[in-house]
Design an enzyme around this catalytic site. Structure first.
Site, short mmCIF file in Angstrom:
data_model
loop_
_atom_site.label_atom_id
_atom_site.label_comp_id
_atom_site.label_asym_id
_atom_site.label_seq_id
_atom_site.Cartn_x
_atom_site.Cartn_y
_atom_site.Cartn_z
N LYS A 29 0.73 -1.14 0.05
CA LYS A 29 0.04 -0.03 0.07
C LYS A 29 0.87 1.21 -0.05
O LYS A 29 2.05 1.14 0.72
CB LYS A 29 -0.77 -0.03 1.37
N SER A 47 -9.76 2.08 3.06
CA SER A 47 -9.10 2.86 2.37
C SER A 47 -7.89 1.89 1.56
O SER A 47 -7.53 2.32 0.51
CB SER A 47 -8.24 3.62 2.90
N SER A 79 -10.07 -0.52 7.28
CA SER A 79 -9.49 -0.45 6.07
C SER A 79 -8.61 -1.55 5.50
O SER A 79 -8.31 -1.42 4.06
CB SER A 79 -8.35 0.91 5.99
N1 GLN Z 1 -13.09 4.27 6.43
C1 GLN Z 1 -12.46 4.56 7.67
C2 GLN Z 1 -12.30 6.12 7.61
O1 GLN Z 1 -12.39 6.65 6.61
C3 GLN Z 1 -11.36 3.68 8.10
C4 GLN Z 1 -10.08 4.15 7.31
C5 GLN Z 1 -8.92 3.31 7.84
O2 GLN Z 1 -9.36 2.14 8.32
N2 GLN Z 1 -7.85 3.85 7.41
O3 GLN Z 1 -11.43 6.59 8.34
#
Ligand code: GLN
EC number: 6.3.5.7
Length: 488
Positions: free
Chosen positions: A80, A155, A179
């Site tokens: 990532k 994400s 995420s």
């Molecule tokens: N979707 C969640 C957010 O927008 C989690 C994101 C994540 O786990 N990095 O913060």
């Protein structure tokens, strides 16, 4: 050659080690798949074929000379774009870091390199890991391999889509509020968020430091347990890593459901889509038929998980992202020549809309006069959520829930309403707030052919059991899934 890409992680590992497959052939097959497929999926932000093939050649050379670094030598893995690799760009899918090259390796990268993995940077993500669909990436939206009109989740959407589209067997993501698990669920693969403190965050670009964890995606369970073993452990460079017994991949064995107490949700209280609801109930029924006892848990605190998470995550991100000011890091705009303008012009040009929204929210909730009402209260509620999980594990062995309330949604469907987008994490954020480990396990497809995921959760540092349950779940007929060979 073509069929190589459809092998599972464990088949790949076996073939590399019995000498019937070279890392170069395998790596070349994936590169070809990426070349043919990624124009539809857009998982990769960058792909340096020469550098990737060089690592595979070096691995094959070590194998020939009998100098293998480990049994994982030569296995390809995707990274990532928020995990630092020496000399590589680490952009976090943000314009502000578009040209930032890391001068050092994250600890997880050092560990992968020591074992001889072939690294495939850089996988697309929501900007600074803020989002649930990759639509917040400054560069591209990744697509779901089961239906490219839909999002892969976020994400870590690029990391999940790359594995689901058979462009790689395993990859790394990061999970602050879901995420890893949510995109794994929407893409039909396994994805683990380890216990907070299990895996070093050194070299992971921070979003919300008290919640972030790096973890693996894989097309089978063995990839998850092997990678957890490799990634985890005490790190002097991250003082939040815990001194606990190391996790051993071979400690993971299928667990018999007989006599086990399973914490479950009362589905009437939640708004799951019909297909998710039905599959969840089918899975529970099947576990019950294997001798498990279902224990309904009171998840009423879950309704606070989203507001508490968004107060804490945005407060931490407003502080973490203050270093991107055009001087210490990142894009610089110096139109007027005044220092204050340089800061604000650089940040205005460099950050996207969602990141700005969160910095503003976080700065507001931390400001004097509002701190006690918002941030302070959220911290207190977090303690309650943590205690609630500790209470749950006094009466159950494992919690079984859906990972996401719906299957993959269409690109653009939720971008206009951030609150609706935040709801995608209703079942995952509380796990990060409590710091416990959780995994997404595929659980078949819905009526539209889209993957459904089941989330398993155990108590802190109980990953051996967690992965044991996940392995048992994977052997249920109901949970079998085939990844798409041709992308529609
Ligand atoms: N979707 C969640 C957010 O927008 C989690 C994101 C994540 O786990 N990095 O913060």
């Amino acid at each position: 050659m073509k069929d190589l890409i459809y092998l599972s992680y464990s088949e790949i590992k076996k073939k590399l080690n019995d000498g019937s497959l070279s890392s170069k052939d395998l790596t070349s097959a994936y590169l070809k798949r990426i070349e043919e497929t990624d124009s539809k999926i857009k998982a990769f932000l960058e792909l340096d074929k020469t550098k990737i093939l060089k690592q595979a050649d070096e691995s094959d050379k070590r194998r020939k000379e009998g100098k293998l670094l480990s049994e994982f030598d030569g296995i390809p893995i995707g990274i990532k774009d928020n995990i630092c690799i020496t000399g590589e760009i680490t952009s976090c899918s943000s314009k502000i870091l578009e040209n930032f090259r890391s001068p050092y390796d994250a600890t997880v990268i050092t560990r992968l390199k020591e074992k001889g993995f072939v690294l495939f940077p850089r996988l697309n993500m929501d900007e600074f890991a803020m989002g649930s669909s990759t639509e917040n990436s400054a560069f591209q939206t990744s697509k779901n391999p089961f239906d490219p009109e839909r999002i892969p989740g976020g994400s870590s959407g690029g990391s999940a889509a790359a594995v689901a589209a058979s462009m790689l067997p395993v990859s790394l993501g990061s999970d602050t509020g879901g995420s890893i698990r949510q995109p794994a669920s929407l893409c039909g693969i396994w994805g683990l968020k380890p216990t907070y403190g299990r895996v070093s965050r050194y070299g992971l670009v921070a979003y919300a430091s008290s919640l972030d964890q790096i973890g693996p995606f894989s097309n089978d369970m063995e990839g998850i347990s092997d990678l957890l073993q490799i990634l985890s452990g005490l790190d002097p460079k991250d003082q939040t890593t815990a001194k606990v017994n190391p996790f051993e991949s071979n400690s993971v064995v299928e667990i018999d459901w007989k006599g086990k107490k399973i914490g479950v949700m009362k589905t009437e209280e939640f708004n799951f889509s019909e297909d998710v609801n039905t599959r969840y109930l089918e899975v529970l029924k099947s576990l019950e038929s294997k001798g498990a006892t279902l224990v309904p848990l009171d998840f009423s605190l879950l309704k606070f998980a989203i507001p508490v998470y968004y107060l804490i995550a945005t407060a931490e991100c407003s502080s973490n992202l203050s270093r991107f000011d055009g001087i210490r890091y990142g894009l610089r705009k110096e139109g007027s020549g005044k220092l204050d303008d340089l800061y604000s012009d650089s940040r205005t040009a460099g950050f996207g809309k969602e990141v700005k929204r969160r910095i503003l929210l976080g700065t507001f909730s931390l400001s004097s006069g509002y701190y006690d009402a918002y941030y302070g209260k959220a911290q207190k509620a977090r303690v309650l959520i943590r205690k609630q999980y500790a209470e749950f594990f006094k009466s159950v062995d494992v919690i079984v829930q859906p990972t996401s309330p719906t299957t993959a949604f269409k690109v653009g469907e939720k971008t206009k309403d951030p609150i609706q987008m935040y709801q995608a994490d209703i079942l995952t954020t509380s796990v990060n707030l409590a710091g416990v480990p959780a995994i997404n396990c595929p659980a078949g497809l819905d009526q539209n052919g889209l993957p459904i995921g089941i989330q398993l959760t155990t108590s802190h540092f109980d990953e051996s059991k967690l992965l044991g349950y996940a392995k048992s779940l994977a052997s249920l007929e109901l949970c079998k899934i085939s990844l798409p060979k041709e992308i529609p």
